[in-house]
Scaffold this motif. Structure first.
Motif, mmCIF file in Angstrom:
data_model
loop_
_atom_site.group_PDB
_atom_site.id
_atom_site.type_symbol
_atom_site.label_atom_id
_atom_site.label_comp_id
_atom_site.label_asym_id
_atom_site.label_seq_id
_atom_site.Cartn_x
_atom_site.Cartn_y
_atom_site.Cartn_z
ATOM 1 N N ALA A 170 77.121 86.750 48.807
ATOM 2 C CA ALA A 170 78.017 85.623 48.632
ATOM 3 C C ALA A 170 77.870 84.779 47.535
ATOM 4 C CB ALA A 170 77.977 84.924 49.966
ATOM 5 N N ASN A 171 76.591 84.454 47.238
ATOM 6 C CA ASN A 171 76.344 83.498 46.175
ATOM 7 C C ASN A 171 76.658 84.101 44.900
ATOM 8 O OD1 ASN A 171 74.416 80.917 46.667
ATOM 9 N ND2 ASN A 171 73.987 82.269 48.261
ATOM 10 N N MET A 172 76.298 85.811 44.759
ATOM 11 C CA MET A 172 76.860 86.484 43.447
ATOM 12 C C MET A 172 78.499 86.202 43.148
ATOM 13 S SD MET A 172 74.723 90.037 44.211
ATOM 14 C CE MET A 172 73.258 90.358 43.608
ATOM 15 N N MET A 173 79.005 86.416 44.395
ATOM 16 C CA MET A 173 80.563 86.410 44.273
ATOM 17 C C MET A 173 81.101 85.128 43.857
ATOM 18 S SD MET A 173 83.499 87.085 47.291
ATOM 19 C CE MET A 173 85.108 87.381 47.137
ATOM 20 N N LEU B 290 82.489 93.262 42.226
ATOM 21 C CA LEU B 290 82.590 91.711 42.211
ATOM 22 C C LEU B 290 82.681 91.313 40.844
ATOM 23 C CD1 LEU B 290 80.263 90.829 45.139
ATOM 24 C CD2 LEU B 290 82.791 90.998 45.289
ATOM 25 N N GLY B 291 82.081 91.938 39.866
ATOM 26 C CA GLY B 291 82.080 91.620 38.685
ATOM 27 C C GLY B 291 80.725 90.862 38.199
ATOM 28 N N TYR B 292 79.797 90.808 39.291
ATOM 29 C CA TYR B 292 78.639 89.978 39.011
ATOM 30 C C TYR B 292 77.683 90.766 37.942
ATOM 31 C CZ TYR B 292 74.134 87.575 39.774
ATOM 32 O OH TYR B 292 73.007 86.792 39.535
ATOM 33 N N THR B 293 77.394 92.065 38.212
ATOM 34 C CA THR B 293 76.706 93.026 37.372
ATOM 35 C C THR B 293 77.421 94.124 36.842
ATOM 36 O OG1 THR B 293 74.391 93.699 36.909
ATOM 37 C CG2 THR B 293 75.388 93.998 39.217
ATOM 38 N N ASN B 294 76.578 95.058 36.340
ATOM 39 C CA ASN B 294 77.499 96.473 35.920
ATOM 40 C C ASN B 294 76.589 97.431 36.396
ATOM 41 O OD1 ASN B 294 75.241 97.589 34.095
ATOM 42 N ND2 ASN B 294 75.532 95.604 33.110
ATOM 43 N N PRO B 295 77.209 98.667 36.661
ATOM 44 C CA PRO B 295 76.691 99.702 37.677
ATOM 45 C C PRO B 295 75.638 100.232 37.015
ATOM 46 C CG PRO B 295 79.096 100.063 37.283
ATOM 47 C CD PRO B 295 78.695 98.791 36.459
ATOM 48 N N SER B 296 74.976 100.187 35.767
ATOM 49 C CA SER B 296 73.925 100.477 35.353
ATOM 50 C C SER B 296 72.612 99.399 35.100
ATOM 51 C CB SER B 296 74.109 101.006 33.804
ATOM 52 O OG SER B 296 74.488 99.929 32.861
ATOM 53 N N ASP B 297 72.871 98.276 35.765
ATOM 54 C CA ASP B 297 71.843 97.295 35.840
ATOM 55 C C ASP B 297 70.656 97.742 36.559
ATOM 56 O OD1 ASP B 297 70.260 95.187 36.447
ATOM 57 O OD2 ASP B 297 71.586 94.285 37.838
ATOM 58 N N PRO B 298 69.461 98.083 36.033
ATOM 59 C CA PRO B 298 68.413 98.618 36.678
ATOM 60 C C PRO B 298 67.950 98.071 38.168
ATOM 61 C CG PRO B 298 67.736 98.356 34.431
ATOM 62 C CD PRO B 298 68.911 97.449 34.699
#
Length: 523
Positions: A310-313, A396-404
């Protein structure tokens, strides 16, 4: 008088056109012809056009155009049933404000309760955001109008009771307030009006949902002038003020217990339906920069109140919200929100990423996102099916799918067998997916499988997961809320329009990312 007369005529026309239509909560429990030609012989679950709650030419054209791209007859029928499900069944009322005939209002239900959840209604329309026009559309019988109506009504709700998550029909609709038997014993601070609020579980993602639908509409239509009208700026201030209030810790610097801006207790047999410590919830630490959430997007109470998804969003949608504010010359508020978004991201990185024993080698450690933390060093390692979730962080747009860090987190979320996995990942011969306390152990949520596909870059994973979803409808041709991983005939909520729309959105996304998958057979 003219405004009231217009509202009455709109309502009367809606009631007249649908007075002889079936109740979809019952209609959707039975199979209706014609059936698909595939193995599952899936029924056609759409109501006749006259009985649909909103008809969109654009969506009908999309459904027809996909018939040549989706080769599997069962998959096409599921897409045909699901993409328009919110429009067909859940636009309970459309009209205008009693005090301003230019202010559009859209009241959306999730299912068989005449109440509107902030989170659900935003996500129900999110399934149609790619079909919005790229310039302002002022017509009142359009997808753009639906978005504007939800934004306006959510703004009203936030100004009414910003700590609450679910609201009653607007008085203009003529729909009587719904009764919530579960809330009969609730003791909530701050108090709320039962004629305006259906339930008052404070959920940070409800505030984020208002920012989500607002910024989605603005980014596609470029209709920033809309946000200068009515109550949007005031509602943004209310959301920001509420979020900042919920950064209040449990204790002050001297150890004294502080008054919480929100408390909630309910007489219940389910621990997830109330908060510990007489409504305060589990204690949280001081000055760590995260926002508390008393409840999860599942409407279950949090264990540790700093709910990371929720904080990410909220952090993500603060940035495009500030862009709108700068565009309409609300620069002071815009800068405050932009700065808050930056500090919130920093806090998530500092406190939401935790070290845990490696899934491959328990003698080593690795960093992942926690689901919840308390700031005192405690963390909850799991994920829940409902969005926002850790699995949905790229969506949600917080990070990308390749973020380790995300990839390591994802590996744990989608594992329950290693001893270091997710306790709410359900495995079985029917479907393998994240579940949660809301439906309980053994019940997998197709919504989580849909999110898994939307955040996957692996064609084999997408195909395998899609095949499981297709097999999980128990022949009803709709996406259920949850399904028993070992028995497809055991499910909850056959009519869950958010999950249905999300499935349609996912198929349309595959068309652009992995079109070859739609040419496969899933028989």
């Amino acid at each position: 008088m003219k405004i009231l007369a217009l509202t009455f005529l709109l309502l009367f026309a809606q009631v007249q056109s649908q007075s002889s239509c079936p109740d979809y909560s019952e209609y959707s429990k039975a199979r209706h012809p014609p059936y698909s030609s595939g193995t599952y012989a899936l029924p056609y679950q759409r109501l006749p056009p006259a009985c649909r709650t909103f008809n969109s030419t654009i969506i009908e054209e999309v459904i027809n155009s996909m018939s040549t791209l989706i080769h599997d007859p069962d998959l096409y029928r599921l897409f045909e049933n699901t993409l328009p499900n919110t429009l067909d069944t859940a636009i309970r009322w459309r009209g205008v404000a009693a005090n301003n005939s230019a202010e559009e209002l859209t009241f959306i239900i999730t299912g068989d309760i005449n109440a509107m959840w902030l989170r659900d209604s935003a996500n129900q329309l999110q399934s149609y955001h790619v079909f919005l026009p790229t310039s302002p559309d002022t017509t009142t019988d359009s997808l753009s109008s639906l978005f504007r109506g939800v934004i306006n009504l959510q703004a009203r709700y936030l100004l009414t009771s910003p700590f609450c998550n679910s609201f009653q029909p607007p008085p203009e609709s003529g729909i009587p307030p719904a009764t919530n038997g579960a809330s009969a014993s609730d003791t909530v601070f701050p108090p709320y009006d039962l004629q305006k609020v259906f339930e008052c579980k404070y959920e940070l993602d409800s505030l984020a949902a208002f920012l989500q639908i607002s910024t989605t509409y603005a980014s596609i239509t470029h209709d920033t002038a809309f946000f200068t009208k009515f109550q949007w700026v005031h509602a943004v201030r209310a959301a920001l003020s509420t979020a900042k209030a919920m950064m209040t810790p449990t204790y002050d610097a001297n150890g004294a217990v502080l008054n919480s801006p929100y408390t909630f207790t309910r007489l219940t047999t389910r621990t997830t339906e109330t908060l510990a410590n007489d409504g305060l919830g589990h204690p949280v630490a001081r000055d760590i920069g995260l926002i508390r959430s008393a409840f999860r997007p599942s409407d279950d109470s949090t264990t540790f109140q700093f709910l990371i998804p929720a904080n990410m969003m909220f952090a993500h949608y603060l940035q495009p919200t500030s862009d709108i504010l700068f565009a309409i010359n609300e620069t002071v508020l815009g800068q405050e929100i932009r700065d808050f978004g930056t500090s919130l991201r920093d806090a998530i990185t500092t406190h939401g990423i935790v070290s845990v024993p490696s899934a491959k080698d328990g003698n080593e450690t690795e960093t992942i996102y926690a689901y919840e933390v308390d700031g005192f060093g405690s963390s909850l390692i799991m994920d829940d099916a409902n969005v926002p979730s850790l699995l949905s962080a790229p969506l949600l747009g917080y990070t990308n799918p390749s973020d380790p860090v995300y990839l390591r987190t994802r590996n744990r979320i989608l594992d329950s067998d290693s001893g270091n996995g997710n306790p709410y990942f359900m495995r079985g011969p029917v479907i393998n997916a994240v579940g949660g306390p809301h439906a309980g152990p053994g019940m997998a949520w197709p919504m989580a499988s849909i999110v898994r596909i939307l955040t996957s870059q692996d064609d084999d994973e997408i195909s395998k997961t899609l095949k499981e979803i297709l097999a999980s409808t128990c022949g009803l041709g709709l996406i259920h809320e949850s399904v028993n991983a070992f028995n497809a005939s055991r499910w909850t909520r056959q009519w869950f329009s958010w999950a249905n729309g999300l499935f349609g959105q996912m198929i349309y996304d595959i068309k652009d990312r992995n079109p070859g998958i739609l040419a496969q057979s899933f028989q």
